[in-house]
Design an enzyme around this catalytic site. Structure first.
Site, mmCIF file in Angstrom:
data_model
loop_
_atom_site.group_PDB
_atom_site.id
_atom_site.type_symbol
_atom_site.label_atom_id
_atom_site.label_comp_id
_atom_site.label_asym_id
_atom_site.label_seq_id
_atom_site.Cartn_x
_atom_site.Cartn_y
_atom_site.Cartn_z
ATOM 1 N N SER A 22 0.835 -1.211 0.000
ATOM 2 C CA SER A 22 0.000 0.000 0.000
ATOM 3 C C SER A 22 0.864 1.253 0.000
ATOM 4 O O SER A 22 0.596 2.220 -0.718
ATOM 5 C CB SER A 22 -0.894 0.014 1.248
ATOM 6 O OG SER A 22 -1.814 -1.034 1.193
ATOM 7 N N ARG A 26 1.440 4.279 -2.992
ATOM 8 C CA ARG A 26 1.182 5.690 -2.680
ATOM 9 C C ARG A 26 2.437 6.532 -2.870
ATOM 10 O O ARG A 26 2.368 7.690 -3.319
ATOM 11 C CB ARG A 26 0.653 5.804 -1.241
ATOM 12 C CG ARG A 26 -0.803 5.305 -1.139
ATOM 13 C CD ARG A 26 -1.140 4.900 0.273
ATOM 14 N NE ARG A 26 -2.558 4.599 0.465
ATOM 15 C CZ ARG A 26 -3.150 3.442 0.140
ATOM 16 N NH1 ARG A 26 -2.441 2.469 -0.444
ATOM 17 N NH2 ARG A 26 -4.429 3.248 0.380
ATOM 18 N N ARG A 122 -13.646 -6.826 -11.014
ATOM 19 C CA ARG A 122 -13.812 -6.227 -9.675
ATOM 20 C C ARG A 122 -14.634 -4.938 -9.724
ATOM 21 O O ARG A 122 -14.586 -4.188 -10.688
ATOM 22 C CB ARG A 122 -12.427 -6.005 -9.046
ATOM 23 C CG ARG A 122 -11.761 -7.368 -8.816
ATOM 24 C CD ARG A 122 -10.470 -7.264 -8.081
ATOM 25 N NE ARG A 122 -10.664 -6.765 -6.731
ATOM 26 C CZ ARG A 122 -9.651 -6.412 -5.938
ATOM 27 N NH1 ARG A 122 -8.410 -6.488 -6.377
ATOM 28 N NH2 ARG A 122 -9.878 -5.992 -4.712
ATOM 29 N N SER A 166 -13.525 1.264 2.883
ATOM 30 C CA SER A 166 -12.510 0.949 1.885
ATOM 31 C C SER A 166 -11.475 2.060 1.815
ATOM 32 O O SER A 166 -11.798 3.210 1.486
ATOM 33 C CB SER A 166 -13.162 0.768 0.505
ATOM 34 O OG SER A 166 -12.167 0.810 -0.499
ATOM 35 N N GLN A 168 -9.230 2.170 -0.326
ATOM 36 C CA GLN A 168 -9.018 2.482 -1.741
ATOM 37 C C GLN A 168 -9.999 3.558 -2.192
ATOM 38 O O GLN A 168 -9.627 4.492 -2.918
ATOM 39 C CB GLN A 168 -9.169 1.214 -2.584
ATOM 40 C CG GLN A 168 -8.092 0.194 -2.259
ATOM 41 C CD GLN A 168 -8.198 -1.077 -3.070
ATOM 42 O OE1 GLN A 168 -9.197 -1.308 -3.758
ATOM 43 N NE2 GLN A 168 -7.183 -1.908 -2.990
ATOM 44 N N ASP A 314 -6.821 -7.881 4.663
ATOM 45 C CA ASP A 314 -6.080 -8.762 3.743
ATOM 46 C C ASP A 314 -5.572 -10.037 4.416
ATOM 47 O O ASP A 314 -4.977 -10.894 3.752
ATOM 48 C CB ASP A 314 -4.892 -8.014 3.137
ATOM 49 C CG ASP A 314 -5.351 -6.971 2.133
ATOM 50 O OD1 ASP A 314 -6.481 -7.094 1.615
ATOM 51 O OD2 ASP A 314 -4.580 -6.035 1.868
ATOM 52 N N LYS A 341 -12.447 -9.454 -3.476
ATOM 53 C CA LYS A 341 -10.996 -9.210 -3.541
ATOM 54 C C LYS A 341 -10.436 -9.893 -4.802
ATOM 55 O O LYS A 341 -11.178 -10.180 -5.726
ATOM 56 C CB LYS A 341 -10.331 -9.719 -2.259
ATOM 57 C CG LYS A 341 -10.735 -8.928 -1.012
ATOM 58 C CD LYS A 341 -10.218 -7.507 -1.076
ATOM 59 C CE LYS A 341 -10.606 -6.711 0.159
ATOM 60 N NZ LYS A 341 -10.261 -5.287 0.011
ATOM 61 N N ARG A 345 -12.577 -14.681 -1.649
ATOM 62 C CA ARG A 345 -11.652 -15.308 -0.684
ATOM 63 C C ARG A 345 -12.358 -16.202 0.328
ATOM 64 O O ARG A 345 -11.714 -17.098 0.900
ATOM 65 C CB ARG A 345 -10.807 -14.235 0.012
ATOM 66 C CG ARG A 345 -9.768 -13.661 -0.939
ATOM 67 C CD ARG A 345 -8.860 -12.639 -0.275
ATOM 68 N NE ARG A 345 -7.752 -12.352 -1.187
ATOM 69 C CZ ARG A 345 -6.945 -11.307 -1.077
ATOM 70 N NH1 ARG A 345 -7.104 -10.446 -0.080
ATOM 71 N NH2 ARG A 345 -5.962 -11.141 -1.932
ATOM 72 N N ARG A 386 -2.770 -14.235 -2.126
ATOM 73 C CA ARG A 386 -2.894 -14.523 -0.679
ATOM 74 C C ARG A 386 -3.512 -15.899 -0.416
ATOM 75 O O ARG A 386 -3.228 -16.525 0.601
ATOM 76 C CB ARG A 386 -3.677 -13.411 0.025
ATOM 77 C CG ARG A 386 -2.963 -12.066 -0.085
ATOM 78 C CD ARG A 386 -3.384 -11.065 0.961
ATOM 79 N NE ARG A 386 -3.026 -9.726 0.527
ATOM 80 C CZ ARG A 386 -1.813 -9.173 0.630
ATOM 81 N NH1 ARG A 386 -0.829 -9.837 1.193
ATOM 82 N NH2 ARG A 386 -1.580 -7.947 0.196
HETATM 83 C C1 S3P Z 1 -5.617 -1.374 0.102
HETATM 84 C C2 S3P Z 1 -6.839 -1.391 0.699
HETATM 85 C C3 S3P Z 1 -7.621 -2.621 0.915
HETATM 86 C C4 S3P Z 1 -6.794 -3.877 0.729
HETATM 87 C C5 S3P Z 1 -5.879 -3.792 -0.455
HETATM 88 C C6 S3P Z 1 -4.946 -2.613 -0.341
HETATM 89 C C7 S3P Z 1 -4.957 -0.073 -0.103
HETATM 90 O O1 S3P Z 1 -8.707 -2.620 0.010
HETATM 91 O O2 S3P Z 1 -7.621 -5.006 0.636
HETATM 92 O O3 S3P Z 1 -5.107 -4.976 -0.572
HETATM 93 O O4 S3P Z 1 -3.738 -0.063 -0.392
HETATM 94 O O5 S3P Z 1 -5.629 0.951 0.037
HETATM 95 P P1 S3P Z 1 -10.093 -1.904 0.412
HETATM 96 O O6 S3P Z 1 -9.715 -0.619 1.019
HETATM 97 O O7 S3P Z 1 -10.870 -1.711 -0.842
HETATM 98 O O8 S3P Z 1 -10.740 -2.850 1.372
#
Ligand code: S3P
Length: 432
Positions: A22, A26, A122, A166, A168, A314, A341, A345, A386
């Site tokens: 992550s 970023r 997705r 989320s 993301q 995760d 995911k 999962r 995973r």
């Molecule tokens: C992540 C947020 C998570 C996670 C992903 C990485 C990120 O997803 O499952 O592997 O880097 O922001 P969600 O925020 O959609 O749950």
């Protein structure tokens, strides 16, 4: 490629795991829109982050990778991304696709985002809906990639109440908020990882967080900086579990990120009786890190607190393996997000564990796993990194060989997975 895992004992060791996925994504995105030099060390040289790196380079950002884990970006500020002239292929990465949607919907050029088969299935409406409210124009295939993002859209600041927890989605809105005049905010229904907020603040943006509401002021001047990426707790979780399940081992995993928005896996394993401790706690830039000490333990089943789900999102595949090896039953609830995911999962782990002789009762957003012994067998990873790694860990304590099929995706997040486990005494071979 598949894994052949033989029952094998993990021994005492001091190890490190690859950089946080992550934070690596970023660092690339924010370094590319900051002014001046951003030096990233500890970068995750995995396929997901390399897809983001290639995408930023395709938008004419000057990026060097002098070593696999060092990246130098010469950023030109918020307005210095340029038309890549081709679709950006983000491979398997949901993080790249969703964060990039936010970053790119306020640019001067049109751009298309594509991905592999898993990513193409997705859900993207979760970012398309709020970004459209800001004025973005994004076309999709029924809410799934590929996404076609229109340039020259004036973005307006909004407040958005996120229906799903989320990071993301939150990050996509904050990144779009950089390009809107005024104050953009989001409310999250549960706390999610806050790496975007921490990095934005460190680069000079005004971001505040109060009672689950995160607010960003648009059009800041971001300044490039040094970013030291900690080891990925999500990768460390596989090491933790292999050690916990082994006969007698004492292992230190050095320099792992322990951001409190990520540590649900530690709390859940502790509640199952794991002998885990944090040593040498310190800060690496804006992120907290520690060395994690883990010793073999007899695990007990538990009812996993749903409040921890977004903090361990995760780690559920590997927690299913912990549950399967624990005494008694473990109940997981409120984990419906796992179904969207890299694979479904819940279904993938239920299928794999059943194949290895474990009873799993599934519901739409949960599962009950009965502890037992793993027998040998052949299991599917469903192309999900995973799932592949979780089932490989189960194989180290199974009665006979476990073959995990279709393991190529492990390279998205954990390059060197088999080598690291072999160095700790596990017998995990890769076969073609
Ligand atoms: C992540 C947020 C998570 C996670 C992903 C990485 C990120 O997803 O499952 O592997 O880097 O922001 P969600 O925020 O959609 O749950």
């Amino acid at each position: 490629m598949h894994f052949q895992v033989k029952p094998s004992a993990v021994h005492d060791a001091t190890v490190t795991v690859p950089g946080d996925k992550s934070i690596s994504h970023r660092a690339l995105m924010l370094g590319s829109i900051a002014e001046g030099r951003t030096e990233i060390s500890g970068f995750l040289n995995g396929e997901d982050c390399l897809a983001t790196l290639a995408a930023m380079a395709a938008m004419h950002v000057s990026i060097e990778q002098p070593t696999p884990t060092d990246v130098v970006i010469h950023g030109g500020g918020l307005e210095d991304l340029h038309d890549p002239g081709m679709p950006l292929d983000l491979g398997n990465s949901g993080t790249a696709m969703r964060l990039m949607s936010g970053l790119l919907c306020g640019q001067a050029f049109d751009v298309a985002l594509t991905g592999d088969e898993s990513l193409s299935g997705r859900p993207m409406n979760r970012v398309i809906v709020p970004l459209s409210q800001m004025g973005a124009v994004i076309e999709s295939d029924d809410g799934c990639p590929p996404l076609r993002i229109r340039g020259q859209c004036e973005l307006e600041p909004i407040h958005y109440d996120m229906p799903v927890a989320s990071a993301q989605v939150k990050s996509a809105i904050l990144l779009a908020g950089l390009y809107a005049d005024g104050e953009t905010s989001v409310t999250e229904p549960a706390i999610t990882r806050d790496h975007t907020e921490r990095m934005l603040v460190a680069m000079g943006a005004a971001v505040s967080s109060e009672n689950g509401r995160i607010t960003i002021q648009g059009r800041p001047e971001l300044k490039g900086r040094r970013i030291q990426v900690p080891g990925d707790l999500s990768s460390a979780a596989f090491v933790m579990l292999a050690v916990l399940l082994s006969e007698s081992a004492d292992v230190v995993i050095e320099n792992v990120g322990i951001n409190p928005t990520r540590t649900g896996v530690i709390d859940i394993l502790l509640s199952m009786g794991a002998d885990l401790s944090l040593e040498n706690e310190r800060k690496l830039g804006e992120e907290p890190v520690a060395d994690i000490r883990v010793r073999s333990s007899a695990l007990k089943g538990c009812a996993v607190d749903p409040a921890l789900v977004s903090l361990a999102i995760d780690e559920f595949p590997v927690l299913f393996v912990a549950a399967a090896a624990a005494e008694g039953s473990t109940t997981f609830s409120g984990i419906g997000e796992l179904r969207v995911k890299e694979s479904d999962r819940i279904a993938a782990m239920a299928a794999g564990l059943r194949e290895l002789g474990i009873r799993v009762d599934e519901s739409e957003d949960g599962a009950v796993v009965q502890g037992g012994r793993f027998k040998g067998g052949t299991v599917q990873s469903f192309g999900d990194h995973r799932i592949a790694m979780s089932l490989a860990i189960a194989g180290t304590v199974a009665d006979s060989t476990v073959t995990v099929l279709d393991t190529d995706a492990v390279a998205t997040s954990f390059p060197g997975f088999t080598g690291l486990f072999r160095s700790m005494g596990a017998t995990i071979e890769e076969a073609g």
